[in-house]
Design a protein around this motif. Structure first.
Motif, PDB file in Angstrom:
ATOM      1  N   GLY A  29       0.469  -1.378  -0.115  1.00  0.00           N
ATOM      2  CA  GLY A  29       0.038   0.488   0.235  1.00  0.00           C
ATOM      3  C   GLY A  29       0.459   1.249  -0.038  1.00  0.00           C
ATOM      4  N   THR A  30       1.691   1.203  -0.161  1.00  0.00           N
ATOM      5  CA  THR A  30       3.186   2.038   0.085  1.00  0.00           C
ATOM      6  C   THR A  30       3.126   2.408  -2.169  1.00  0.00           C
ATOM      7  OG1 THR A  30       4.905   1.275   0.192  1.00  0.00           O
ATOM      8  CG2 THR A  30       4.014   1.836   2.443  1.00  0.00           C
ATOM      9  N   THR A  31       3.893   3.670  -1.994  1.00  0.00           N
ATOM     10  CA  THR A  31       4.556   3.780  -4.042  1.00  0.00           C
ATOM     11  C   THR A  31       5.609   3.055  -3.831  1.00  0.00           C
ATOM     12  OG1 THR A  31       5.538   6.096  -2.706  1.00  0.00           O
ATOM     13  CG2 THR A  31       3.061   6.267  -3.298  1.00  0.00           C
ATOM     14  N   LEU A  32       6.698   3.164  -4.707  1.00  0.00           N
ATOM     15  CA  LEU A  32       7.419   2.566  -5.382  1.00  0.00           C
ATOM     16  C   LEU A  32       8.191   3.784  -4.085  1.00  0.00           C
ATOM     17  CD1 LEU A  32       9.762   1.056  -6.589  1.00  0.00           C
ATOM     18  CD2 LEU A  32       9.279   2.803  -8.058  1.00  0.00           C
ATOM     19  N   GLU A  33       8.079   5.398  -4.258  1.00  0.00           N
ATOM     20  CA  GLU A  33       9.238   5.629  -3.901  1.00  0.00           C
ATOM     21  C   GLU A  33       9.436   5.453  -2.435  1.00  0.00           C
ATOM     22  OE1 GLU A  33      12.444   8.092  -3.077  1.00  0.00           O
ATOM     23  OE2 GLU A  33      11.665   7.642  -4.799  1.00  0.00           O
ATOM     24  N   GLU A  34       7.836   5.460  -1.412  1.00  0.00           N
ATOM     25  CA  GLU A  34       7.833   5.277   0.156  1.00  0.00           C
ATOM     26  C   GLU A  34       8.648   3.826   0.415  1.00  0.00           C
ATOM     27  OE1 GLU A  34       3.982   7.118   1.020  1.00  0.00           O
ATOM     28  OE2 GLU A  34       3.673   5.851   0.329  1.00  0.00           O
ATOM     29  N   SER A  35       8.483   2.540  -0.559  1.00  0.00           N
ATOM     30  CA  SER A  35       8.998   1.458  -0.138  1.00  0.00           C
ATOM     31  C   SER A  35      10.191   1.405  -0.545  1.00  0.00           C
ATOM     32  CB  SER A  35       8.327   0.148  -1.359  1.00  0.00           C
ATOM     33  OG  SER A  35       6.934  -0.068  -1.143  1.00  0.00           O
ATOM     34  N   LEU A  36      11.248   2.317  -1.463  1.00  0.00           N
ATOM     35  CA  LEU A  36      12.527   2.372  -1.385  1.00  0.00           C
ATOM     36  C   LEU A  36      13.054   2.688  -0.056  1.00  0.00           C
ATOM     37  CD1 LEU A  36      13.038   3.417  -5.551  1.00  0.00           C
ATOM     38  CD2 LEU A  36      13.394   1.184  -3.883  1.00  0.00           C
ATOM     39  N   ALA A  37      12.073   4.434   0.283  1.00  0.00           N
ATOM     40  CA  ALA A  37      12.871   4.876   1.669  1.00  0.00           C
ATOM     41  C   ALA A  37      12.353   4.006   2.758  1.00  0.00           C
ATOM     42  CB  ALA A  37      11.722   6.267   1.425  1.00  0.00           C
ATOM     43  N   LEU A  38      11.456   3.119   2.824  1.00  0.00           N
ATOM     44  CA  LEU A  38      11.284   1.919   4.174  1.00  0.00           C
ATOM     45  C   LEU A  38      12.596   1.010   4.157  1.00  0.00           C
ATOM     46  CD1 LEU A  38       7.552   1.696   3.825  1.00  0.00           C
ATOM     47  CD2 LEU A  38       9.261   2.519   5.542  1.00  0.00           C
ATOM     48  N   TRP A  39      12.993   1.206   2.283  1.00  0.00           N
ATOM     49  CA  TRP A  39      14.185  -0.408   2.067  1.00  0.00           C
ATOM     50  C   TRP A  39      14.996  -0.426   2.939  1.00  0.00           C
ATOM     51  CZ3 TRP A  39      18.295  -0.478  -0.247  1.00  0.00           C
ATOM     52  CH2 TRP A  39      18.617  -1.802  -0.549  1.00  0.00           C
ATOM     53  N   GLU A  40      15.911   1.324   2.355  1.00  0.00           N
ATOM     54  CA  GLU A  40      16.802   2.211   2.766  1.00  0.00           C
ATOM     55  C   GLU A  40      16.658   2.185   3.918  1.00  0.00           C
ATOM     56  OE1 GLU A  40      17.179   5.924   0.968  1.00  0.00           O
ATOM     57  OE2 GLU A  40      17.741   4.454  -1.034  1.00  0.00           O
ATOM     58  N   ARG A  41      16.148   2.689   4.967  1.00  0.00           N
ATOM     59  CA  ARG A  41      16.180   2.671   6.428  1.00  0.00           C
ATOM     60  C   ARG A  41      16.150   1.199   6.873  1.00  0.00           C
ATOM     61  NH1 ARG A  41      16.864   5.436  10.761  1.00  0.00           N
ATOM     62  NH2 ARG A  41      16.419   4.891  11.986  1.00  0.00           N
ATOM     63  N   GLY A  42      15.388   0.529   6.056  1.00  0.00           N
ATOM     64  CA  GLY A  42      15.739  -1.084   7.095  1.00  0.00           C
ATOM     65  C   GLY A  42      17.241  -1.212   7.232  1.00  0.00           C
ATOM     66  N   GLU A  43      17.690  -0.637   5.753  1.00  0.00           N
ATOM     67  CA  GLU A  43      18.981  -1.738   5.686  1.00  0.00           C
ATOM     68  C   GLU A  43      19.791  -0.963   6.913  1.00  0.00           C
ATOM     69  OE1 GLU A  43      19.967  -3.789   4.057  1.00  0.00           O
ATOM     70  OE2 GLU A  43      18.809  -4.493   2.723  1.00  0.00           O
ATOM     71  N   GLU A  44      19.631   0.184   7.437  1.00  0.00           N
ATOM     72  CA  GLU A  44      20.583   1.727   7.586  1.00  0.00           C
ATOM     73  C   GLU A  44      20.305   0.886   9.599  1.00  0.00           C
ATOM     74  OE1 GLU A  44      22.555   3.792   7.900  1.00  0.00           O
ATOM     75  OE2 GLU A  44      22.379   2.572   5.431  1.00  0.00           O
TER      76      GLU A  44
END
Length: 78
Positions: A29-44
């Motif tokens: 339910g998130t946009t591609l941009e939001e999903s990428l930001a979440l993924w990056e945050r998860g990596e950190e």
């Protein structure tokens, strides 16, 4: 790159935030941009958790080595 704020996070805080990030990604339910930001945050956050776990492992290894040294009377020869 990990921010100063991330470095100040405790293990439990980072883990809990990481769980929330994963939950949001799995729910969708998130946009591609939001999903990428979440993924990056998860990596950190995963890096923060790994640093804490690596530090805990080093402390345990040092304590066990000291215990063996005290018991055996000489340094561990690993």
């Amino acid at each position: 790159m990990t921010s100063t704020t991330d470095e100040a996070l405790g293990y439990e805080q980072a883990r809990d935030e990481l769980i929330e990030v994963v939950r949001r990604l799995e729910t969708g339910g998130t946009t591609l941009e939001e999903s990428l930001a979440l993924w990056e945050r998860g990596e950190e956050l995963a890096k923060v958790c790994r640093r804490w776990l690596d530090g805990a492992r080093a402390r345990l290894d040092a304590a066990l080595a000291e215990e063996r040294e005290d018991r055996d009377g000489e340094p561990d020869a690993e």
